[in-house]
Design an enzyme around this catalytic site. Structure first.
Site, PDB file in Angstrom:
ATOM      1  N   ASP A 160       0.805  -1.230   0.000  1.00  0.00           N
ATOM      2  CA  ASP A 160       0.000   0.000   0.000  1.00  0.00           C
ATOM      3  C   ASP A 160       0.834   1.272   0.000  1.00  0.00           C
ATOM      4  O   ASP A 160       0.373   2.308  -0.464  1.00  0.00           O
ATOM      5  CB  ASP A 160      -1.050  -0.001   1.138  1.00  0.00           C
ATOM      6  N   TYR A 469      -5.509  -7.922  11.827  1.00  0.00           N
ATOM      7  CA  TYR A 469      -6.381  -6.745  11.828  1.00  0.00           C
ATOM      8  C   TYR A 469      -7.805  -7.086  12.260  1.00  0.00           C
ATOM      9  O   TYR A 469      -8.761  -6.533  11.727  1.00  0.00           O
ATOM     10  CB  TYR A 469      -6.337  -6.075  10.435  1.00  0.00           C
ATOM     11  N   GLU A 505       2.228  -6.565  13.416  1.00  0.00           N
ATOM     12  CA  GLU A 505       1.340  -5.478  12.965  1.00  0.00           C
ATOM     13  C   GLU A 505      -0.016  -5.642  13.612  1.00  0.00           C
ATOM     14  O   GLU A 505      -0.602  -6.731  13.571  1.00  0.00           O
ATOM     15  CB  GLU A 505       1.135  -5.509  11.439  1.00  0.00           C
TER      16      GLU A 505
END
Ligand code: BDP
Length: 603
Positions: A160, A469, A505
């Site tokens: 990204d 996530y 992450e």
């Protein structure tokens, strides 16, 4: 590859500043043959993309040209003359006047051109560099270039962050004697209260075969604490001061080459004495369990793009220390050498990552995880891609192996480790990394689709770094459901592999100034609550060795409707203002102080 330094036998001239600049499409067939026209100017180091208002420059796909005149110092007669680029993103062709002197592919590692005999001390030469920003299925990172109906090339890629390009790190011209130190390797250990320093020196040039090598270790007060003779050996430093997270201590290894008793070259290599080991589910630094707190970062700032900037370097480290971060990952590419030197001096621990981000066609398949086509197939990422990946890994380890701050190599970000072919792709790379550096553990950052059930490579590595996530891309706004899935997922990795697990992450996009009493995605409260939910889960898993929030700061991304002026998962804005989560992290991390949550004392 050694960092360029001035020493009693070596000089150095910086070539940073304003260079002439032109797009490849506007520069004629042989731009190196004369002065570039039209006369745009561009700063080095910086990415060129955000500097100009002309969209053709920002969105350019292909080659751009950089040029400047360089005078070789008069005093360099009889010396070797070396030109060194910290990095050129992603590929470079370097001309001295009309002559091609170097080519390099790989946008995040240094390379050199030996200009001895090509340029004359006291004389000027025209230095022209072609910079190609194209990413294909045989570059690291990969991408795809297509040609539109208007005949123009278009670039797409599988990560990204914005594909900034240019000469983003310092350029230097330096001299060495004709017999010279080519390389130095330092591996440190401990023996009771003493430090052991295994060193190897490679000499090259005129008298390389007959040269005598002398080394000495010098402490921070300038005192010589150990001495050695010969190209390799082990020094012993009694009552050693260790390099520790949060308490850096550096020695210098002063290397001298002599011929017939005369010093012909000397080079100083800083080093820190510390050990790194994975034992069971612990990550040990100097024999003590270490718990990573910190961030995945990016080299990304307004206007300069990925250009190295000492002001941001100092400020970012200040902010990391303020939050209680003891470490960061160089997501998703090797950072400037200046960053690692700074981490060495300030006791910040680094997970050093290759530029292999996007080896995953499953991401294109959306959250179903069903790839449109297999990732590790010859027509996608096959043997040639792996060879390029291997070459990049060699350049990374050769560059960074002497940094005490670097405690682990991360071979890839979010590869399709759940797909067939992943094992064949990664096994040789893991073998290569272990051969090049048997002392540091290895990891890769696992993508959401790679689960404890379907991952095919986890056993090859030492630490499992997990990107997740839940609560953002999945179960958006539903932290209670997300918490259950997260815990089950992480426990699955622990159970299957029995290795240390860390979160590499986790994060939520956040618009600063947006507030809500409910679980509202994009609000500052949601970011804090999201992180707090993850921390509750981490604290229930004893095998957990660390947490790196995604991301330290907001960063620019490729154009598209998926993001609004960039990725906003930063705990700091792009101009480094704290969102409320920064204070929440500060409270947690200062309380942990490098220990596992269970062992932490309250502040
Ligand atoms: C992860 C990638 C990271 C992205 C992040 C995100 O590793 O580069 O920026 O997602 O979507 O999958 O914010």
């Amino acid at each position: 590859m050694l960092s360029p330094r001035t020493t009693p036998t070596r000089d150095l001239v910086g070539l940073d500043g304003l260079w002439r600049f032109a797009l490849g499409t506007r520069a004629g067939a042989t731009p190196w043959a004369s002065r570039l026209a039209p006369p745009l100017e561009v700063p080095v180091p910086a990415s060129y993309n955000d500097l100009f208002v002309d969209p053709e420059i920002r969105d350019h796909v292909g080659v751009v040209w950089y040029q400047r005149d360089v005078r070789v110092p008069r005093g360099w007669t009889g010396e070797r003359v070396i030109l060194r680029f910290g990095s050129v993103t992603h590929a470079a062709q370097v001309y001295v006047d009309q002559r091609l002197v170097a080519e390099h592919t790989g946008g995040y590692t240094p390379f050199e051109a030996d200009l001895t005999g090509v340029v004359e001390p006291g004389a000027e030469f025209r230095l022209t560099v072609g910079v190609d920003n194209r990413l294909t299925n045989v570059t690291i990172p990969p991408g795809t270039v297509t040609t539109g109906p208007d005949g123009r090339e278009r670039q797409s890629y599988l990560h990204d962050f914005y594909n900034y390009a240019g000469i983003a790190r310092p350029v230097r011209l330096y001299s060495t004697p004709t017999t010279f130190v080519e390389d130095v390797t330092v591996v440190t250990g401990r023996d009771g209260t003493a430090g052991t320093v295994q060193y190897r020196v490679e000499a090259d040039g005129e008298h390389a075969d007959t040269v005598t090598v002398r080394v000495r270790a010098v402490d921070e007060s300038g005192r010589t604490v150990a001495e050695g003779h010969g190209p390799e050996g082990v020094l012993r430093i009694e009552d050693v001061t260790l390099w520790q997270p949060g308490a850096a201590y550096l020695y210098d290894l002063v290397v001298e080459l002599t011929v017939d008793g005369e010093t012909v070259d000397s080079y100083t290599q800083p080093f820190g004495v510390r050990t790194v080991l994975v034992r069971g589910t612990d990550f040990l630094i100097n024999g003590e369990p270490f718990y990573f707190t910190g961030f995945g970062k990016h080299e990304d700032t307004p206007v300069r793009g990925k250009g190295h900037d000492d002001a941001y370097l100092v400020h970012d480290f200040q902010l990391m220390e303020w939050t209680g971060a003891n470490s960061f990952r160089t997501s998703h590419y090797p950072y400037a050498e200046e960053v690692l030197d700074f981490a060495d001096r300030h006791g910040i621990v680094v997970i050093d990552e290759t530029a292999a981000v996007g080896l995953n066609l499953g991401v294109q398949g959306g959250l179903t995880g069903v790839p449109p086509t297999p990732t590790f197939a010859p027509e996608n990422f096959g043997g040639t891609t792996r060879d390029v990946h291997a070459q990049h890994l060699r350049e990374l380890i050769e560059r960074d192996r002497n940094h005490p701050s670097v405690v682990m190599w991360c071979l890839a970000n979010e590869p399709a480790s759940n797909e067939d072919g992943a094992r064949d792709y990664f096994e040789p790379l893991v073998e290569l990394a272990r051969k090049l550096d048997p002392t540091r553990p290895l990891t890769y950052a696992a993508v959401m689709f790679a689960t404890p059930q379907n991952d095919q490579i986890g056993d090859l590595f030492d630490v499992l770094s997990i990107n997740r996530y839940y609560g953002w891309y999945l179960f958006t706004g539903d932290l209670a459901t997300a918490e259950g899935y997260l815990e089950q997922d992480l426990r699955g990795w622990v159970q299957r592999f029995g290795k240390p697990v860390m979160m590499s992450e986790y994060g939520a996009d956040t618009q600063p100034g947006l507030h809500s009493v409910w679980d509202t995605p994009w609000s500052e409260e949601y970011q804090s609550d999201f992180l707090a939910m993850y921390h509750r889960v981490f604290d229930r898993i004893p095998e957990f060795v660390g947490e790196h929030v995604w991301n330290f700061a907001d960063f620019q991304t490729s154009p598209g409707i998926h993001r609004v002026d960039g990725n906003k998962k930063g705990v700091f804005t792009r101009d480094r203002k704290p969102k409320s989560a920064a204070s929440a992290l500060r409270r947690r991390w200062h309380g942990l102080d490098g220990r596992k949550p269970g062992e932490a004392t309250a502040d």
